[in-house]
Design an enzyme around this catalytic site. Structure first.
Site, PDB file in Angstrom:
ATOM      1  N   GLU A 159       1.185  -0.574  -5.150  1.00 27.20           N
ATOM      2  CA  GLU A 159       0.217   0.486  -5.413  1.00 27.20           C
ATOM      3  C   GLU A 159       1.046   1.769  -5.511  1.00 27.20           C
ATOM      4  O   GLU A 159       1.371   2.388  -4.504  1.00 27.20           O
ATOM      5  CB  GLU A 159      -0.818   0.600  -4.300  1.00 27.20           C
ATOM      6  CG  GLU A 159      -1.915   1.593  -4.656  1.00 27.20           C
ATOM      7  CD  GLU A 159      -2.401   2.437  -3.479  1.00 27.20           C
ATOM      8  OE1 GLU A 159      -3.407   3.130  -3.637  1.00 27.20           O
ATOM      9  OE2 GLU A 159      -1.758   2.403  -2.410  1.00 27.20           O
ATOM     10  N   ASP A 197       0.824  -1.205   0.000  1.00 27.89           N
ATOM     11  CA  ASP A 197       0.000   0.000   0.000  1.00 27.89           C
ATOM     12  C   ASP A 197       0.864   1.263   0.000  1.00 27.89           C
ATOM     13  O   ASP A 197       1.915   1.315   0.632  1.00 27.89           O
ATOM     14  CB  ASP A 197      -0.902  -0.022   1.239  1.00 27.89           C
ATOM     15  CG  ASP A 197      -1.800   1.188   1.336  1.00 27.89           C
ATOM     16  OD1 ASP A 197      -2.648   1.354   0.445  1.00 27.89           O
ATOM     17  OD2 ASP A 197      -1.639   1.970   2.288  1.00 27.89           O
TER      18      ASP A 197
END
Length: 778
Positions: free
Chosen positions: A478, A425
């Site tokens: 990401e 993330d």
């Protein structure tokens, strides 16, 4: 740890020469080595035994043969006595406490003492931790049940828990828990020198024990902290850690063996993104193992991706503000229950990817923040250590022990829970020192630049280590910027990820589709631009939870027009997405066109499946997954330009895209083309763009034609690489999907007439807001 200390000497009764000041430090929890005073030690007149027993009335040493040696109270709850022995025996302490009436005592209890055991970490462990290279950190820090044998002359086996915690700036550390009524005065820990590790083995403490560490910072203030390495945590809002030993027996050997031989970039990957708490609210890990596995199998996805499952106190963060990095959330069951969920998915042929959050952590004072009273896990400079958008703290990626904590955590999920990949993330927030910061709010790196060189080094190390230790996994970034080489190997200068989310594709595609079809021809470049960079990285195409929250509405709601047009547009989007180079990811609820924005509290709106349009979208996604798996042209060359070729990228006026996907497998050009070539000598069957072996037929080639206009095209001519019959694998306007049934009755016939630079062509009907997938019949 080899067992009790061994020593020798003679007779009882000598005065104890330990200084009261040392006892004061032990009782205060500020002695760096309480074992040097407590426990059994050789003395001039025998074996001196000291025991820390706060509030005790009487104490005595008890041997296995029944002999007893009374201990005298020295100072502040420390009792001592000298045993007339030459070697340290296996002993216990008989202790009684003041009774309810003056002059009385409670019944005597026989207890073991933590201070007769050697350290449970060895020199190699400490060296690797100091270097930041202990790849199995979770096996030595935290809380672990240990059993030590006996030579047969004592009380027998000893079972207890070894506690260890990194707190290098602490003045003292103690273990507290339900086993000592959360009073750590009797359990000060031992510092293992410059490693910063504090350690204590506590006999007779086992699985299920609730505990924390009591840490005294340089400011003299005691802080009760959950164990950063805890393998199980209490269910929020409770915050204690639990001693836990897995007893799970895995059944996914075949899956793991196949995974190790695989190459994810050249395999079908279709991901269903799931928030466990709201997929079907109220289900446990074991209930999800049955229901979610059955559903994903029916839908045909190859993988599930779970929003973070590591323990987090605030459910509204959806798991993205982690406090216990090594503990699956207790909201749905035990760690072994989560293992069962992964195991069942594997046995059904479904891979498991976890969201992993190494970029930041929350400021809860019982967790990682200022763990030993100083900035420890976080960077000390708030310009690098605090995230302005999320109100969280940023890890100090330049500190060896912090890097080790995170690196080992990645391996922990991959090895202990058999997960098949990590989606990392907020990578962009890690890469740039000025991320979300204005002038004067950030400090440059050692070269004067904005890149966080410590974070870059950390990401490379994590990726290289994970791929080395666990072949066949997926490390997914990401990352929302144009940072070069995100999926390039580390040895070639890249970050070393296997895949990267294509957020540019997502943004451009949704922007294009938000326009009314009447105006889309002005924005045609938005829908074609992704192919300009589609092969620069190994991309995943994400329509994730981020696109259906915070007022963004649902995917269905982003489509313009009335209800029919919204559903038709959504179906066309999915067909385009599954045919586009790259792997796919779709968030739960979107697979049947949920109309409302996702709510983690309300869950997925399963009830809408009673409507034919929603049920039709769900059936389409099922069929797309099936056709996707069956046609290697859609995935075998995902990351090579040889796997893609435009038919026509420029029909802005018709709002049509047409392209080919190739697997690189050769096939004959078809009887029509062969006859044409033999009759006039031309190269009518010349290879089309695609694999090195030329044009390919099913499963070697697939044509995708998408009409993003609101009107059908009744006689639309499309160039194709092969003459003959082409079968409709997918028509998103079919009645079964809730469409209007416009199509070509299941197939079209291509003639050997060049068009669009292809040697053959066909005239076909394109449905409004519809997509066709065509493959040549063998």
């Amino acid at each position: 740890m080899t067992g009790p200390r061994q020593a020798g000497s003679v007779s009882p009764g000598a005065a104890d020469d330990v200084h009261p000041g040392e006892i004061d430090r032990i009782v205060a929890g500020l002695h760096h080595d309480p074992h040097s005073v407590l426990g059994a030690h050789p003395g001039t007149d025998g074996i001196v035994v000291r025991a820390l027993l706060p509030l005790a009335a009487t104490a005595a040493v008890v041997l296995a043969d029944g002999r007893r040696f009374p201990l005298s109270h020295l100072h502040e709850g420390v009792f001592a006595g000298t045993l007339p022995l030459t070697e340290v025996p296996d002993y216990r302490i008989a202790v009684a406490y003041p009774g309810p009436e003056p002059g009385t005592t409670t019944p005597e209890m026989v207890v073991d003492t933590p201070y007769r055991f050697l350290p449970t970490l060895g020199a190699t462990d400490l060296h690797l931790i100091g270097e930041g290279r202990h790849e199995e950190l979770w096996q030595v820090l935290g809380a672990h049940v240990r059993e030590y044998g006996s030579d047969g002359s004592g009380f027998g086996k000893v079972t207890g828990t070894a506690f260890a915690v990194w707190a290098p700036n602490a003045r003292g550390a103690r273990v507290i828990g339900d086993f000592n009524h959360w009073d750590g005065r009797g359990y000060p820990m031992r510092s293992l020198g410059g490693s910063g590790i504090w350690e204590l083995f506590v006999p007779d403490v086992g699985d299920g024990t609730h505990y924390k560490f009591d840490i005294c910072g340089p400011d003299g203030r005691w802080r009760r902290k959950a164990d950063p390495m805890a393998s199980r945590a209490e269910q929020p809002p409770a915050t204690a850690s639990l001693v836990y030993t897995s007893g799970y027996t895995w059944g996914d050997e075949d899956w793991l063996a196949a995974r190790g031989r695989g190459e994810r970039t050249r395999e079908p990957v279709s991901v269903y993104e799931v928030h466990l708490g709201s997929w079907r609210p109220g289900l446990s890990y074991r209930e999800l193992a049955e229901e979610l596995t059955a559903y994903v199998t029916k839908m045909g996805f190859t993988h599930v991706e779970f929003l973070p499952v590591a323990e987090h106190p605030f459910g509204g963060s959806w798991g993205y503000q982690v406090t216990s990095y090594y503990a699956p959330t207790a909201r749905f069951g035990s760690p072994d229950d989560f293992r069962y969920l992964v195991d069942r998915l594997h046995q059904a042929g479904i891979g498991v990817i976890l969201d992993w959050v190494p970029a930041h952590f929350p400021k809860d004072d019982w967790a990682l923040a200022r763990f030993d009273g100083t900035p420890l896990y976080e960077h000390a400079d708030p310009r690098r250590g605090e995230h302005p958008d999320w109100g969280t703290l940023i890890f100090d990626f330049g500190r060896n022990e912090v890097r080790n904590f995170l690196l080992a955590n990645a391996l922990f999920w991959l090895e202990e829970f058999h997960v098949d990949g990590l989606r990392v993330d907020a990578v962009a927030s890690m890469l740039y020192l000025d991320y979300s910061r204005g002038p004067g709010q950030w400090t440059p790196n050692e070269h004067g630049g904005r890149e966080n060189t410590d974070a870059v080094s950390f990401l490379r190390e994590v990726n290289a280590t994970c791929y080395r230790r666990v072949p066949g996994i997926m490390m997914v970034a990401e990352e929302s910027t144009a940072w070069p080489g995100v999926t390039r190997p580390v040895h070639l200068g890249g970050l070393g990820f296997g895949f990267k989310w294509n957020l540019g594709w997502m943004h451009d595609t949704l922007n294009y589709l938000a326009h009314d079809p009447v105006f889309r021809h002005y924005h045609h470049n938005e829908i074609t631009f992704s192919l300009m960079y589609a092969f620069t990285e190994n991309f995943v195409l994400p329509l994730s939870h981020d696109e259906v929250v915070h007022g963004k509405g649902s995917l269905l709601g982003k489509m313009p027009g009335d209800e029919w047009n919204k559903f038709a547009g959504l179906r066309a989007l999915f067909a385009y997405m599954w045919a586009h180079p790259g792997k796919q990811l779709l968030f739960m609820g979107s697979e049947f066109g949920q109309g409302a924005e996702w709510s983690a509290d309300r869950g997925v709106d399963w009830w809408v499946l009673g409507d034919e349009h929603h049920a039709g979208v769900q059936q389409l996604v099922t069929d797309l997954n099936r056709a996707y798996r069956e046609n290697p042209a859609l995935w075998a060359l995902d990351y090579s330009p040889d796997g893609f070729g435009w038919i026509d990228a420029n029909d802005a006026g018709g709002n049509v895209l047409s392209f080919l996907r190739f697997s690189g497998e050769p096939v004959d050009p078809g009887p029509e083309m062969a006859r044409a070539a033999s009759s006039d000598g031309s190269a009518a069957g010349e290879a089309a763009p695609g694999g090195a072996d030329g044009a390919a037929g099913s499963p070697g080639v697939l044509a995708c034609i998408i009409n993003f206009s609101g009107q059908p095209h009744l006689r639309y001519k499309v160039g194709l690489p092969r003459a003959g019959r082409w079968r409709e694998v997918v028509n998103t306007d079919a009645f079964g999907y809730g469409g209007s049934g416009v199509g070509n009755l299941g197939s079209i016939e291509a003639a050997p007439e060049p068009h669009h630079g292809q040697p053959a062509s066909a005239v076909m009907v394109l449905p409004p807001l519809g997509a066709l997938w065509l493959v040549p019949e063998a």
